[in-house]
Motif scaffolding. Structure first.
Motif, PDB file in Angstrom:
ATOM      1  N   ARG A 100      10.663  13.395  -3.751  1.00  0.00           N
ATOM      2  CA  ARG A 100      11.334  13.264  -2.459  1.00  0.00           C
ATOM      3  C   ARG A 100      10.408  13.264  -1.750  1.00  0.00           C
ATOM      4  N   VAL A 101       8.968  13.115  -1.625  1.00  0.00           N
ATOM      5  CA  VAL A 101       8.006  12.968  -0.586  1.00  0.00           C
ATOM      6  C   VAL A 101       7.548  11.069  -0.937  1.00  0.00           C
ATOM      7  N   ALA A 102       7.510  10.733  -2.294  1.00  0.00           N
ATOM      8  CA  ALA A 102       7.554   9.061  -3.161  1.00  0.00           C
ATOM      9  C   ALA A 102       8.612   8.861  -1.978  1.00  0.00           C
ATOM     10  N   VAL A 103       9.796   9.100  -2.043  1.00  0.00           N
ATOM     11  CA  VAL A 103      10.640   8.315  -2.365  1.00  0.00           C
ATOM     12  C   VAL A 103      10.836   7.904  -0.542  1.00  0.00           C
ATOM     13  N   LYS A 104      10.915   8.389  -0.114  1.00  0.00           N
ATOM     14  CA  LYS A 104      10.242   8.734   1.670  1.00  0.00           C
ATOM     15  C   LYS A 104       9.000   7.328   1.999  1.00  0.00           C
ATOM     16  N   LEU A 105       8.151   7.269   1.620  1.00  0.00           N
ATOM     17  CA  LEU A 105       7.445   6.293   1.631  1.00  0.00           C
ATOM     18  C   LEU A 105       7.366   5.155   1.185  1.00  0.00           C
ATOM     19  N   LEU A 106       8.153   4.990  -0.050  1.00  0.00           N
ATOM     20  CA  LEU A 106       9.458   3.746  -0.887  1.00  0.00           C
ATOM     21  C   LEU A 106       9.967   3.190   0.363  1.00  0.00           C
ATOM     22  N   TYR A 107      10.689   4.009   1.178  1.00  0.00           N
ATOM     23  CA  TYR A 107      11.752   2.964   1.965  1.00  0.00           C
ATOM     24  C   TYR A 107      11.126   2.381   3.203  1.00  0.00           C
ATOM     25  N   GLY A 108       9.279   3.447   3.845  1.00  0.00           N
ATOM     26  CA  GLY A 108       8.905   2.795   4.531  1.00  0.00           C
ATOM     27  C   GLY A 108       8.551   1.194   3.805  1.00  0.00           C
ATOM     28  N   ALA A 109       7.989   1.107   2.600  1.00  0.00           N
ATOM     29  CA  ALA A 109       7.567   0.589   2.090  1.00  0.00           C
ATOM     30  C   ALA A 109       8.387  -1.184   2.558  1.00  0.00           C
ATOM     31  N   ALA A 110       9.350  -0.584   1.551  1.00  0.00           N
ATOM     32  CA  ALA A 110      11.188  -1.416   1.991  1.00  0.00           C
ATOM     33  C   ALA A 110      11.448  -2.049   2.805  1.00  0.00           C
ATOM     34  N   VAL A 118       0.465  -1.445   0.348  1.00  0.00           N
ATOM     35  CA  VAL A 118       0.279  -0.021   0.369  1.00  0.00           C
ATOM     36  C   VAL A 118       0.576   1.287   0.293  1.00  0.00           C
ATOM     37  N   LEU A 119       1.857   1.443   0.955  1.00  0.00           N
ATOM     38  CA  LEU A 119       2.987   2.350   0.884  1.00  0.00           C
ATOM     39  C   LEU A 119       3.462   2.461  -0.451  1.00  0.00           C
ATOM     40  N   ALA A 120       4.343   1.224  -1.398  1.00  0.00           N
ATOM     41  CA  ALA A 120       4.372   1.169  -2.519  1.00  0.00           C
ATOM     42  C   ALA A 120       3.156   2.313  -3.392  1.00  0.00           C
ATOM     43  N   GLY A 121       2.385   1.732  -3.452  1.00  0.00           N
ATOM     44  CA  GLY A 121       1.461   1.902  -3.942  1.00  0.00           C
ATOM     45  C   GLY A 121       0.963   3.642  -4.056  1.00  0.00           C
ATOM     46  N   ALA A 122       0.903   4.556  -2.689  1.00  0.00           N
ATOM     47  CA  ALA A 122       0.689   5.909  -2.781  1.00  0.00           C
ATOM     48  C   ALA A 122       1.955   6.254  -3.201  1.00  0.00           C
ATOM     49  N   ALA A 123       3.227   5.602  -2.976  1.00  0.00           N
ATOM     50  CA  ALA A 123       4.348   6.927  -3.415  1.00  0.00           C
ATOM     51  C   ALA A 123       4.505   6.744  -4.856  1.00  0.00           C
ATOM     52  N   GLY A 124       3.650   5.912  -5.696  1.00  0.00           N
ATOM     53  CA  GLY A 124       3.474   5.909  -7.432  1.00  0.00           C
ATOM     54  C   GLY A 124       2.540   6.807  -7.579  1.00  0.00           C
ATOM     55  N   LEU A 125       1.320   6.429  -6.954  1.00  0.00           N
ATOM     56  CA  LEU A 125       0.126   7.329  -7.225  1.00  0.00           C
ATOM     57  C   LEU A 125       0.901   8.813  -6.862  1.00  0.00           C
ATOM     58  N   LYS A 126       1.901   9.091  -5.942  1.00  0.00           N
ATOM     59  CA  LYS A 126       1.917  10.718  -5.725  1.00  0.00           C
ATOM     60  C   LYS A 126       3.032  10.462  -6.912  1.00  0.00           C
ATOM     61  N   LEU A 127       3.531  10.343  -7.461  1.00  0.00           N
ATOM     62  CA  LEU A 127       4.628  10.201  -8.438  1.00  0.00           C
ATOM     63  C   LEU A 127       3.199  10.779 -10.025  1.00  0.00           C
ATOM     64  N   GLY A 128       2.058  10.210  -9.753  1.00  0.00           N
ATOM     65  CA  GLY A 128       1.745  10.224 -10.546  1.00  0.00           C
ATOM     66  C   GLY A 128       0.523  11.467 -10.777  1.00  0.00           C
ATOM     67  N   THR A 129       0.118  11.582  -9.261  1.00  0.00           N
ATOM     68  CA  THR A 129      -0.207  13.273  -8.976  1.00  0.00           C
ATOM     69  C   THR A 129       0.399  14.227  -9.948  1.00  0.00           C
ATOM     70  N   ALA A 130       1.401  14.151  -9.429  1.00  0.00           N
ATOM     71  CA  ALA A 130       2.461  15.482 -10.211  1.00  0.00           C
ATOM     72  C   ALA A 130       2.062  15.851 -11.119  1.00  0.00           C
ATOM     73  N   LEU A 131       2.307  14.540 -12.408  1.00  0.00           N
ATOM     74  CA  LEU A 131       2.468  14.899 -13.898  1.00  0.00           C
ATOM     75  C   LEU A 131       0.711  15.092 -14.292  1.00  0.00           C
ATOM     76  N   VAL A 132      -0.462  14.779 -13.421  1.00  0.00           N
ATOM     77  CA  VAL A 132      -1.303  14.915 -13.402  1.00  0.00           C
ATOM     78  C   VAL A 132      -1.784  15.782 -13.373  1.00  0.00           C
ATOM     79  N   ALA A 133      -1.536  16.638 -12.097  1.00  0.00           N
ATOM     80  CA  ALA A 133      -1.943  17.855 -11.744  1.00  0.00           C
ATOM     81  C   ALA A 133      -0.876  18.498 -11.156  1.00  0.00           C
ATOM     82  N   PRO A 134       0.170  18.687 -12.324  1.00  0.00           N
ATOM     83  CA  PRO A 134       1.075  19.287 -11.441  1.00  0.00           C
ATOM     84  C   PRO A 134       1.278  21.495 -10.673  1.00  0.00           C
ATOM     85  N   GLY A 135      -0.466  21.678 -10.816  1.00  0.00           N
ATOM     86  CA  GLY A 135      -0.191  23.065 -10.768  1.00  0.00           C
ATOM     87  C   GLY A 135       0.845  24.189 -11.286  1.00  0.00           C
ATOM     88  N   ARG A 136       0.934  25.225 -10.823  1.00  0.00           N
ATOM     89  CA  ARG A 136       1.394  26.649 -11.769  1.00  0.00           C
ATOM     90  C   ARG A 136       3.085  25.962 -12.028  1.00  0.00           C
TER      91      ARG A 136
END
Length: 327
Positions: free
Chosen positions: A269-279, A239-257
């Protein structure tokens, strides 16, 4: 100005520095008090401290006062700029509070990843109880035969794949297998999150097919006894690895300004920390899976009780750890 007068004028701010520096080994505190600007005024106060030292030396005040200020300036500089926290302390801080706080901060993505994995899993597991042949929609007859051999009540080594010849080989096998699943869910985020969604749903269906089939043919004790102990770490890691992947995906789908590349770097940078937890969870899961789960001498009730306790502890840790520090 006499030395005594100067000390009396500046003593309050020096004492504030001492309190701040003394707290360096404890949970983080705000910047030295005595200034309404708070942390924003830290550079100005540090310059004043350096000025104090220069002035004391220039006026030939006592050596003891100069040494005291020199020690204070060095300690403050190291804490502000050096960030010389030992590596071990950094890891303890991360797993002791930063990771759970991050999981809570990204709870929407964690919840989405959990639903994408668990809903197909439970749905397919229940479907197979009413429609046993549904398992063959995802599993080949050869795969079904192999998992039946692995979890048969008469299996010589419960849950051991054919490629593994010992518990250590099983540990390596499970690490490789779980890391592959986690990495697929994480890396799938660069496809605008679609890859992550696919791998979470697919793995949920695949696990549900195996669990549903073995439950349907009556291998309840062997299968559920095997997975109970490590399921908390393994599924939470996914689940944490999936959340990390979704974090990357939101950056590409909705990058804001930001540009998509800048948003991707920031979210990574946030996703990698989630991935540390997953690992970390994956390693724990693989260890239990190799050395605890296959043991035939442990009753099913004990394995289920331990598994339930680990679920409670895992999510109590993620939901509550680090709250005191954050406060």
């Amino acid at each position: 100005m006499k030395e005594r007068q100067y000390i009396a004028r500046r003593a309050a701010e020096w004492e504030a520095w001492d309190r701040w520096l003394a707290a360096a080994g404890r949970p983080r505190t705000a910047a030295p008090d005595g200034d309404a600007a708070g942390a924003a005024g830290l550079p100005q106060r540090f310059r004043r401290l350096c000025h104090d030292l220069a002035l004391v030396l220039d006026r030939n005040y006592s050596a003891a006062l100069a040494a005291d200020l020199h020690r204070r300036v060095l300690a403050a500089h190291q804490r502000i700029y050096g960030a010389g926290e030992p590596q071990g302390h950094a890891w303890r801080r991360f797993f002791g509070g930063d990771l759970p706080a991050l999981v809570r901060r990204e709870w929407r993505l964690v919840l989405a990843a959990g639903l994408l994995l668990c809903v197909p899993l439970l749905g397919f597991l229940l479907l197979i109880q009413g429609w046993p042949d549904a398992a063959f929609l995802l599993l080949s007859p050869e795969a079904v035969g192999e998992i039946e051999d692995m979890y048969s009540p008469v299996a010589h080594h419960l849950g051991r794949p054919r490629a593994a010849s010992s518990e250590w080989a099983m540990w390596g096998f499970y690490i490789a297998n779980n890391v592959r699943i986690d990495f697929q869910a994480f890396a799938g985020g660069v496809a605008f999150g679609l890859g992550t969604v696919f791998y979470l749903v697919y793995n949920g269906l695949h696990i549900g097919a195996i669990a549903g089939h073995l439950t349907q043919i009556g291998y309840v004790s062997t299968f559920w006894g095997f997975v109970a102990g490590h399921s908390a770490f393994e599924l939470t890691g996914a689940v944490l690895a999936g959340a990390a992947g979704l974090k990357l995906g939101t950056a590409l789908v909705a990058p804001g300004r930001q540009t998509r590349l800048a948003a991707l770097r920031q979210h990574a940078r946030v996703a990698v920390k989630l991935l540390y937890g997953a690992a970390a969870l994956t390693l724990l899961a693989a260890f239990i899976e190799a050395f605890w789960s296959p043991r035939p001498d442990i009753p099913l009730a004990s394995k289920v009780a331990v598994g339930g306790a680990l679920w409670v502890l895992t999510w109590a840790y993620l939901l509550f750890a680090g709250r005191v520090r954050a406060a």
